[in-house]
Design a protein around this motif. Structure first.
Motif, short mmCIF file in Angstrom:
data_model
loop_
_atom_site.label_atom_id
_atom_site.label_comp_id
_atom_site.label_asym_id
_atom_site.label_seq_id
_atom_site.Cartn_x
_atom_site.Cartn_y
_atom_site.Cartn_z
N ILE A 138 0.83 -1.20 0.00
CA ILE A 138 0.00 0.00 0.00
C ILE A 138 0.87 1.25 0.00
O ILE A 138 0.59 2.23 -0.71
N CYS A 139 1.94 1.24 0.78
CA CYS A 139 2.85 2.39 0.81
C CYS A 139 3.52 2.60 -0.54
O CYS A 139 3.70 3.74 -0.99
N ALA A 140 3.89 1.50 -1.19
CA ALA A 140 4.53 1.60 -2.51
C ALA A 140 3.55 2.19 -3.53
O ALA A 140 3.91 3.05 -4.34
N PHE A 141 2.30 1.74 -3.47
CA PHE A 141 1.27 2.28 -4.35
C PHE A 141 1.05 3.76 -4.06
O PHE A 141 0.96 4.59 -4.97
N GLY A 142 0.95 4.11 -2.77
CA GLY A 142 0.73 5.50 -2.38
C GLY A 142 1.85 6.41 -2.82
O GLY A 142 1.62 7.54 -3.24
N TYR A 143 3.08 5.90 -2.74
CA TYR A 143 4.24 6.69 -3.17
C TYR A 143 4.17 7.01 -4.66
O TYR A 143 4.35 8.16 -5.07
N GLU A 144 3.89 5.99 -5.48
CA GLU A 144 3.83 6.20 -6.92
C GLU A 144 2.66 7.11 -7.29
O GLU A 144 2.78 7.97 -8.18
N ARG A 145 1.53 6.96 -6.61
CA ARG A 145 0.37 7.81 -6.87
C ARG A 145 0.68 9.26 -6.49
O ARG A 145 0.35 10.19 -7.21
N PHE A 146 1.35 9.45 -5.35
CA PHE A 146 1.68 10.80 -4.90
C PHE A 146 2.66 11.46 -5.86
O PHE A 146 2.53 12.63 -6.19
N LYS A 147 3.66 10.70 -6.32
CA LYS A 147 4.65 11.24 -7.25
C LYS A 147 3.98 11.70 -8.54
O LYS A 147 4.29 12.78 -9.07
N LYS A 148 3.04 10.91 -9.03
CA LYS A 148 2.31 11.27 -10.24
C LYS A 148 1.47 12.52 -10.01
O LYS A 148 1.45 13.45 -10.83
N ASN A 149 0.77 12.58 -8.87
CA ASN A 149 -0.07 13.73 -8.56
C ASN A 149 0.75 14.99 -8.34
O ASN A 149 0.29 16.11 -8.62
N ALA A 150 1.98 14.84 -7.82
CA ALA A 150 2.84 16.00 -7.60
C ALA A 150 3.16 16.68 -8.93
O ALA A 150 3.17 17.92 -9.03
N ASN A 151 3.40 15.89 -9.97
CA ASN A 151 3.66 16.45 -11.29
C ASN A 151 2.42 17.15 -11.84
O ASN A 151 2.50 18.19 -12.50
N VAL A 152 1.25 16.56 -11.55
CA VAL A 152 -0.01 17.18 -11.97
C VAL A 152 -0.21 18.52 -11.28
O VAL A 152 -0.63 19.50 -11.89
N MET A 153 0.12 18.57 -9.98
CA MET A 153 -0.03 19.80 -9.22
C MET A 153 0.87 20.90 -9.77
O MET A 153 0.48 22.07 -9.84
N ILE A 154 2.09 20.54 -10.18
CA ILE A 154 3.01 21.51 -10.76
C ILE A 154 2.43 22.07 -12.05
O ILE A 154 2.44 23.28 -12.29
N GLY A 155 1.89 21.18 -12.88
CA GLY A 155 1.28 21.62 -14.14
C GLY A 155 0.09 22.53 -13.89
O GLY A 155 -0.10 23.54 -14.59
N GLY A 156 -0.71 22.19 -12.88
CA GLY A 156 -1.87 23.01 -12.56
C GLY A 156 -1.49 24.38 -12.05
O GLY A 156 -2.09 25.40 -12.42
N PHE A 157 -0.46 24.43 -11.20
CA PHE A 157 -0.01 25.71 -10.65
C PHE A 157 0.57 26.58 -11.76
O PHE A 157 0.35 27.79 -11.81
N ASN A 158 1.32 25.96 -12.67
CA ASN A 158 1.86 26.70 -13.81
C ASN A 158 0.74 27.30 -14.65
O ASN A 158 0.83 28.44 -15.12
N TYR A 159 -0.32 26.53 -14.84
CA TYR A 159 -1.47 27.00 -15.62
C TYR A 159 -2.07 28.25 -14.98
O TYR A 159 -2.36 29.24 -15.65
N VAL A 160 -2.24 28.20 -13.66
CA VAL A 160 -2.81 29.33 -12.93
C VAL A 160 -1.91 30.55 -13.03
O VAL A 160 -2.37 31.67 -13.30
#
Length: 209
Positions: A138-160
């Protein structure tokens, strides 16, 4: 437990990033963020302290449905804005299903020491699980999901930021190392707290009345 860390450099001043922080949602990159409600806002020792609740959704794999019966989760976000030292620090954690997986995140927004016209954003996250026999997976899955979402957050902040400052070039770099909705009464209370925080809040929201 898994630990995640990355650092992003935005080609925007700290003041611009601090203003953009409050306008992150909605944006096309963060459709998983459904709502955001302010619980409290106050000024202490010249710092603006805000507490908010966000509701988010994420698709979950079939195996996770054994432990979680919904795709919705509430997140509490606490932020501290220090205009004098040009620092914005946020702490977030999930409120539901913490035994299955808890994610605690700290993000620091600071003016770049090398170039004052840029902002360095350092993100740290701790992913943990208390499910016996499955915690490691579960931790391994959470880590990979968080890493992916972190990149999404960067893209979203850049858009704003691009939309707020359309005539400024966008350059950023990333380096990595290994509940119910808030009631209307709470919203009204947060607006009262916001008015008391006018000197600092207004400086971060120059275009808002």
């Amino acid at each position: 437990m898994k630990f995640f860390e990355n650092s992003t450099v935005f080609n925007y001043s700290w003041e611009q990033v601090a203003q953009g922080f409050w306008r992150r949602y909605p944006n096309p990159h963060s459709k998983h963020v459904l709502s955001e409600d302010t619980i409290s806002r106050e000024v202490k020792s010249g710092k603006l302290i805000t507490k908010r609740i966000l509701s988010k959704t994420n698709n979950i794999p079939k195996w996770a449905k054994k432990f979680i019966n919904t795709t919705y989760v509430y997140i509490i976000e606490e932020s501290i804005v220090d205009p004098k030292n040009k620092s914005l620090v946020t702490y977030t954690r999930n409120l539901g299903f913490t035994k299955v997986m808890s994610v605690t995140e700290k993000v620091v927004y600071k003016q770049s020491e090398e170039n004052p016209s840029k902002t360095v954003v350092s993100r740290y996250a701790w992913i943990d699980s208390q499910v016996k026999g499955f915690s490691r997976a579960i931790c391994a899955f959470g880590y990979e999901r968080f890493k992916k979402n972190a990149n999404v957050m960067i893209g979203g902040f850049n858009y704003v930021l691009q939309n707020m400052y359309p005539h400024q070039n966008v350059i950023h770099s990333v380096t990595s190392t290994t509940a119910n909705k808030i009631k209307d009464a709470a919203k009204n209370a947060s607006e009262l707290a916001k008015s008391k925080a006018a000197p600092i809040y207004a400086s971060l929201h120059p275009n808002q009345s």
